[in-house]
Design an enzyme around this catalytic site. Structure first.
Site, mmCIF file in Angstrom:
data_model
loop_
_atom_site.group_PDB
_atom_site.id
_atom_site.type_symbol
_atom_site.label_atom_id
_atom_site.label_comp_id
_atom_site.label_asym_id
_atom_site.label_seq_id
_atom_site.Cartn_x
_atom_site.Cartn_y
_atom_site.Cartn_z
ATOM 1 N N ASP A 295 0.516 -1.040 0.306
ATOM 2 C CA ASP A 295 0.057 0.133 -0.301
ATOM 3 C C ASP A 295 0.801 1.276 0.134
ATOM 4 O O ASP A 295 1.703 0.939 -0.807
ATOM 5 C CB ASP A 295 -0.861 0.125 1.022
ATOM 6 C CG ASP A 295 -2.418 0.530 1.467
ATOM 7 O OD1 ASP A 295 -2.344 2.062 0.524
ATOM 8 O OD2 ASP A 295 -4.133 0.024 1.157
ATOM 9 N N HIS B 92 -4.006 5.780 3.789
ATOM 10 C CA HIS B 92 -5.009 5.063 2.951
ATOM 11 C C HIS B 92 -3.826 3.968 3.781
ATOM 12 O O HIS B 92 -4.547 2.212 4.241
ATOM 13 C CB HIS B 92 -4.818 4.918 1.205
ATOM 14 C CG HIS B 92 -5.919 3.342 1.049
ATOM 15 N ND1 HIS B 92 -5.115 2.527 0.620
ATOM 16 C CD2 HIS B 92 -6.449 3.880 0.325
ATOM 17 C CE1 HIS B 92 -6.040 1.714 -0.050
ATOM 18 N NE2 HIS B 92 -6.839 3.062 -0.059
ATOM 19 N N SER C 80 -10.441 -0.815 -1.314
ATOM 20 C CA SER C 80 -9.271 -0.655 -0.131
ATOM 21 C C SER C 80 -9.801 -1.686 1.309
ATOM 22 O O SER C 80 -9.076 -1.733 1.966
ATOM 23 C CB SER C 80 -8.943 0.545 -0.195
ATOM 24 O OG SER C 80 -8.192 1.003 -1.637
#
Length: 733
Positions: A170, A232, A553
């Site tokens: 990620d 994220h 996600s």
């Protein structure tokens, strides 16, 4: 004339360093000559002549990935072989500048800067399986674990779970987050072979046991660090395996305990994304390292457009992970609700769609006439007062047309100080914030089942509700209103697949159902980077340690299934169903004791690929027959011709992982347009790990184009119910 990258051209012409690209074509020269002075024309012609003189030595080069399969057994130096292959393709003198990286730990590949002629020459070599350009992919952007049944009261085995290592590919991780504290953790499992190479000022611990920096696309001011600068990666990592952190909220919204699915598991972070995106060659490097480092599961919430398996680094990396017994969990994508939008298509990937939980975040707009309208946003702000002036965008601009002003187009708003502005477009969020409006009410025509974090008091309303506001604006000389702080309510319809979640059918392997399953992906509260903007809005200076995000996600790290409700909205001609949620909604408690499982090996996947004339990951057996629908997959799907009669068979084998001496009976639920038979309809097992085979036959006729017909098979022993979706469908015309 072909397109030329500016850097090599100008390096040759004037030894300058610029950062874009340009093309010169003869029609452009004709247009230039009609409008430029003679001096300017001469300058352009001189540059063009230099470009032509440099063509032979400065052809445009892009990064290509050269894939060569599994690492050969025995003595073999992959790095040396890569250099040899590259030298044969481009010449020895240019090799060192061309090579980007070698993949030498878990599979055999390298990345290099090549032009068209060079990549074609390398692709023709017998040891090379595929050569493809590297793309830039994008990130697929508490209460959820309780909702799926994994409450804090569920009996756990921390000793076993602490040996699980989750590899997160990620945007990095924020190591100081409470979610990644190692208080109470023992040293890493002995199987761990990785390292903590997160860059300067980055420290791992017994919870966050590894970190690597793998991204190569830097922006101005970026340094090589595994530290998450966007939020994220921290969010997905903590959703999968974050510690329990009590009393967490987003400025009081969605308050509760933040925890991952397996809080006692270890985390290894592989940063492949910069602010520019996530490059294919970096993603492949993360798989190369994660597999060799010894992770048990890989979660990756990154995607792009669908690609053939042989040209898809995520599919390639996940295949080699599967060889080592490592499951790759992959987000389905955020391009729904249109059909065939998911890019997570390989059967060895566990593809996850996004769905709702029973907690919904709403916002309210109140008008001075007493009306209250419910809308969408995650608004953490409380305005100091009861009512404030409202202004329509078209009345808040002195420099734009009426149409542009009512849409709140860029640089239009100049009369909004101290006012709540009303805009006829979602894009107005950017302009209203930049113009310093007190608040914003915007038209939300799209994702009405999901709210997003806003940088100022804001709320999105459906067209009907926004018209109520505009009618009020036109009915009074002094319109006033307020935007309240967001609140949470109970959503009794959950779980429902999110409108943004990417759908099937599978446009690469037509007989493989994708996505596989759905999991919570709306309004998920989890760890965040304090240097990342929670709203993603330029100029938003808020800093948070925990934030709320929505997307596949968020669903991906949650990851058998329970039934789904119909989706609330869909543009799909197939009516969604299994193309939206696969086998159903994630049920982690029942997944711990499935009773029967469908197993597939590397040889099974190679046979499936060979049936598609893809001899890619291994040599094809002679006289390969069948199709992907013959793969021992838990779901059963077939593409059939529209308008005619069809009969399809699905051979399957199940393995008993439950009690010995058990008997399962087949139960079929079907659509009236098809017939479904199961032979044999009873499976009797005498021992654990015993295997039994059966065949499901589906027949029907005269299905129209773009039709999906569904059924299901449930094997039940009275305690376990092992469900497989059955889908037959026709293509669109």
């Amino acid at each position: 004339m072909r397109r030329w990258h500016l850097r090599p051209v100008l390096d040759c012409v004037i030894s300058s360093s610029l950062s874009s690209s340009m093309s010169l074509r003869s029609p452009q020269m004709a247009a230039l000559s009609s409008s430029l002075s003679l001096y300017h024309i001469l300058v352009v012609l001189i540059v063009a002549s230099h470009i032509n003189s440099c063509r032979a030595t400065n052809k445009a080069k892009d990064v290509y990935i050269v894939y060569m399969g599994s690492l050969p057994e025995g003595e073999y130096s992959p790095a040396s072989h890569h250099l040899s292959v590259l030298q044969d393709g481009i010449g020895e003198s240019a090799t060192s500048e061309s090579l980007v990286r070698s993949y030498t730990r878990s599979f055999n590949a390298f990345a290099a800067r090549l032009n068209d002629e060079e990549q074609q020459k390398i692709a023709s070599k017998k040891e090379v399986l595929s050569v493809f350009p590297s793309r830039t992919l994008q990130l697929q952007t508490t209460r959820s674990w309780d909702f799926v049944g994994l409450t804090e009261k569920i009996k756990r085995n921390p000793t076993v779970e602490s040996d699980i290592i989750v590899g997160v590919i990620d945007s990095g991780i924020w190591p100081e987050s409470e979610s990644f504290s190692d208080e109470g953790f023992s040293p890493p499992p002995k199987k761990w072979k990785g390292t903590c190479a997160g860059g300067s000022n980055f420290t791992c611990n017994n919870k966050l046991i590894g970190a690597r920096v793998l991204y190569t696309s830097f922006t101005g001011g970026e340094s090589a660090t595994a530290r998450d600068e966007q939020g994220h990666g921290s969010h997905t990592a903590s959703t999968a395996a974050g510690n329990k952190v009590p009393g967490v909220s987003y400025f009081g919204v969605a308050e509760g305990n933040a925890r991952g699915g397996v809080p006692s598991a270890r985390i290894a972070a592989y940063r492949v994304c910069s602010k520019l995106g996530c490059r294919d060659e970096d993603i492949l490097a993360a798989f190369d390292d994660a597999i060799a480092d010894g992770v048990d599961i890989i979660t990756i919430s990154i995607g792009g457009n669908p690609r053939p398996f042989s040209l898809d680094p995520i599919a390639i990396g996940a295949f080699h992970a599967m060889e080592k017994g490592i499951l790759t969990v992959h987000s389905a994508g955020n391009s729904g609700p249109e059909p065939s939008t998911t890019a997570s298509l390989a059967p060895w990937l566990f593809s996850v769609a996004a769905s709702s939980t029973d907690r919904q975040i709403i916002d309210k707009v109140t008008l001075a006439n007493g009306k209250t309208l419910i809308g969408n946003s995650i608004n953490s702000f409380t305005l100091n007062g009861t009512n404030f002036p409202l202004v329509y965008g078209k009345d808040a601009s002195s420099k734009c047309s009426v149409d542009n002003a009512r849409m709140c187009e860029p640089a239009c708003l100049d009369k909004v100080k101290g006012k709540i502005v009303v805009c006829d477009a979602r894009s107005g969020r950017t302009e209203a914030f930049a113009a310093g409006a007190l608040g914003l009410i915007w038209l939300d025509e799209e994702k009405q089942d999901v709210a997003f974090v806003v940088p100022s008091p804001s709320c999105g309303l459906t067209p009907h509700k926004l018209n109520v506001v505009k009618s009020y604006l036109s009915s009074t000389k002094n319109p006033q209103g307020n935007i309240l702080k967001s609140e949470t309510i109970k959503d009794p319809t959950a779980p429902v697949v999110a409108s943004f979640s990417s759908r099937g059918p599978n446009n690469i392997a037509f007989d493989i159902l994708k996505p596989d399953i759905s999991a919570p992906g709306i309004d998920i509260l989890a760890a965040y980077s304090p240097v990342g903007s929670p709203s993603g809005q330029s100029g938003d200076k808020l800093s948070v340690n925990y934030s709320i995000l929505s997307g596949t996600s968020m669903a991906c790290p949650h990851v058998a299934a329970w039934p789904m409700n119909a989706t609330k909205e869909s543009n799909s001609s197939y009516g969604d169903g299994e193309f939206a949620f696969g086998a159903g909604h994630f049920n982690p408690v029942k997944a711990n004791d499935p009773g029967l499982v469908y197993e597939a090996s590397k040889a099974d996947y190679i046979k499936m690929l060979c049936s598609m004339d893809i001899g890619f990951f291994g040599d094809c057996p002679k006289d390969v027959k069948g199709s992907p629908k013959d793969l021992n997959y838990p779901s059963m799907q077939a593409l059939v011709e529209a308008g005619g009669r069809f009969t399809v068979e699905f051979p399957r084998t199940v393995t008993n992982v439950g009690p010995a001496n058990s008997t399962y009976e087949a139960k079929v639920t079907k659509d009236s347009r098809i017939e479904v038979s199961v032979k044999p309809s009873t499976l009797s097992f005498k021992s654990s790990e015993e295997k039994k085979s059966f065949v499901v036959t589906v027949s029907g006729e005269a299905l129209q184009s773009a039709t999906r017909v569904s059924a299901s098979l449930v094997w039940s022993d009275g305690t376990h119910n092992v469900k497989s979706p059955i889908v037959v469908y026709t293509k669109t015309v």
